[in-house]
Design a protein around this motif. Structure first.
Motif, PDB file in Angstrom:
ATOM      1  N   GLU A 102       0.859  -1.378  -0.028  1.00 49.50           N
ATOM      2  CA  GLU A 102       0.038  -0.092  -0.080  1.00 49.50           C
ATOM      3  C   GLU A 102       0.857   1.191   0.010  1.00 49.50           C
ATOM      4  N   ILE A 118       2.331   1.798  -3.662  1.00 49.28           N
ATOM      5  CA  ILE A 118       1.200   2.156  -4.482  1.00 49.28           C
ATOM      6  C   ILE A 118       1.211   3.807  -4.234  1.00 49.28           C
ATOM      7  N   ASN A 119       1.076   3.980  -2.947  1.00 51.58           N
ATOM      8  CA  ASN A 119       1.030   5.603  -2.476  1.00 51.58           C
ATOM      9  C   ASN A 119       2.099   6.079  -3.001  1.00 51.58           C
ATOM     10  N   LEU A 129       1.701   6.923  -6.634  1.00 45.38           N
ATOM     11  CA  LEU A 129       0.488   7.874  -7.063  1.00 45.38           C
ATOM     12  C   LEU A 129       1.040   9.533  -6.682  1.00 45.38           C
ATOM     13  N   LEU A 187      -5.882   9.059 -10.585  1.00 44.55           N
ATOM     14  CA  LEU A 187      -5.251   8.148  -9.610  1.00 44.55           C
ATOM     15  C   LEU A 187      -5.952   7.395  -8.973  1.00 44.55           C
ATOM     16  N   THR A 188      -7.297   7.700  -8.817  1.00 45.02           N
ATOM     17  CA  THR A 188      -8.219   6.638  -8.308  1.00 45.02           C
ATOM     18  C   THR A 188      -8.158   5.267  -9.159  1.00 45.02           C
ATOM     19  N   TYR A 226      -6.132   4.418 -11.261  1.00 46.97           N
ATOM     20  CA  TYR A 226      -4.675   3.462 -11.009  1.00 46.97           C
ATOM     21  C   TYR A 226      -4.597   3.059  -9.950  1.00 46.97           C
ATOM     22  N   ARG A 227      -5.179   3.417  -8.724  1.00 46.20           N
ATOM     23  CA  ARG A 227      -5.039   2.843  -7.513  1.00 46.20           C
ATOM     24  C   ARG A 227      -5.692   1.365  -7.443  1.00 46.20           C
ATOM     25  N   SER A 228      -6.907   1.437  -7.933  1.00 51.43           N
ATOM     26  CA  SER A 228      -7.853   0.407  -8.239  1.00 51.43           C
ATOM     27  C   SER A 228      -7.132  -0.852  -9.024  1.00 51.43           C
ATOM     28  N   SER A 287      -3.878  -2.155  -7.014  1.00 48.64           N
ATOM     29  CA  SER A 287      -4.597  -3.082  -5.784  1.00 48.64           C
ATOM     30  C   SER A 287      -5.329  -4.126  -6.199  1.00 48.64           C
TER      31      SER A 287
END
Length: 302
Positions: free
Chosen positions: A12, A15-16, A19, A33-34, A36-38, A41
């Protein structure tokens, strides 16, 4: 097949960091960014805990195959692979690994998407649909004229302030995706309708609200994208323009008609606010497709 797991704290954090890097370096939007996070993850949950950083090419190919079998289409697959490429190149840049496992994974071949556009006659009918005898009609007329004149995104249009418009120079200062600023020309026809709207209607719509919004709602506040979308749908019906017409359709018409009349593709790219010329090149295919249709319809030996 590896089972789905939870994302470890270490992963996590990684990933942060990635981003945050995109946001600081490129001004990447929150929506992107949301997404990409999805995507990242999803891969991290599919892999064993703490394996994202050291994922192999085989593992990534197996994950993409798993997504395909789960019903994701090629366009979604292409977006996911694009995110993975950026992520692992970031790890290379940060010297967190020595190779790029996505290097030899081929991007899915996508069918070329031709955006829906309108003919110049259809645009004229749509722009003439608002009732300019009313305050709201004057506002909507100015909005439609500006949208077609300058090719704005609907989010850019509804968030405009009076300070971004310079009628003397015939230009708009737009802050687009990723907080990137650009100057966009405003055509003479749109300028004329904007001057009329500012002189006769805007102050009544703003009322007592202390607002600098260029196109306020009847409550004096900024209009939502959804509200303007419904306004465009209404005017499409009045104008007799069939199909799924939206604010974005006018943006496509703006670009398509410019290219049809010989505009330089790089100039169209700048006005649209595209970061990559390849995104704008679709309009050359739209123009060619239209020419092929006209040829087939009218040439005696087609």
């Amino acid at each position: 097949m590896v089972g789905m797991t939870t994302v470890s704290v270490q992963t996590e954090q990684l990933i942060n960091q990635f981003l945050d890097h995109l946001w600081l370096e490129n001004g990447t939007s929150q929506n992107t960014l949301t997404a990409y996070r999805s995507d990242l993850s999803g891969l991290a949950k599919w892999l064993a805990p703490k394996q994202l950083q050291i994922a192999s090419t085989d593992q990534l190919q197996s994950y993409l195959q798993y997504r395909l079998q789960s019903g994701y289409n090629k366009r979604s697959q292409a977006r996911c692979l694009s995110v993975l490429r950026r992520f692992f190149r970031y790890l290379l840049l940060q010297q967190l690994r020595q190779d790029d496992p996505t290097q030899h994974i081929a991007m899915p071949k996508l069918a070329r998407y031709l955006p829906k556009s309108l003919s110049e006659q259809q645009v004229e009918a749509l722009l003439d649909a608002p009732d300019i005898a009313t305050l709201v009609g004057q506002r909507d007329k100015a909005m439609l004229e500006l949208l077609y004149s300058s090719g704005l995104r609907v989010s850019e249009l509804v968030s405009l302030t009076v300070h971004q418009l310079n009628l003397n120079r015939g230009a708009l200062r737009i802050v687009g995706k990723g907080n990137k600023e650009r100057l966009v020309p405003v055509g003479e026809e749109a300028q004329s309708w904007l001057e009329s709207y500012l002189a006769n209607a805007r102050s009544y719509l703003v009322g007592n609200a202390n607002s600098d919004v260029l196109f306020p709602s009847t409550r004096g506040t900024a209009m939502t994208r959804q509200t303007f979308w419904h306004r465009v749908k209404k005017y499409a019906v009045i104008a007799g323009v069939a199909g799924n017409v939206s604010p974005h359709t006018l943006r496509h018409a703006f670009a398509t008609h410019l290219v049809n009349h010989g505009a330089n593709l790089r100039a169209v790219q700048m006005m649209l606010g595209h970061s990559d010329l390849s995104t704008t090149q679709i309009y050359t295919y739209v123009a060619q497709h239209r020419l092929q249709q006209l040829y087939k319809e009218h040439h005696p030996r087609a």
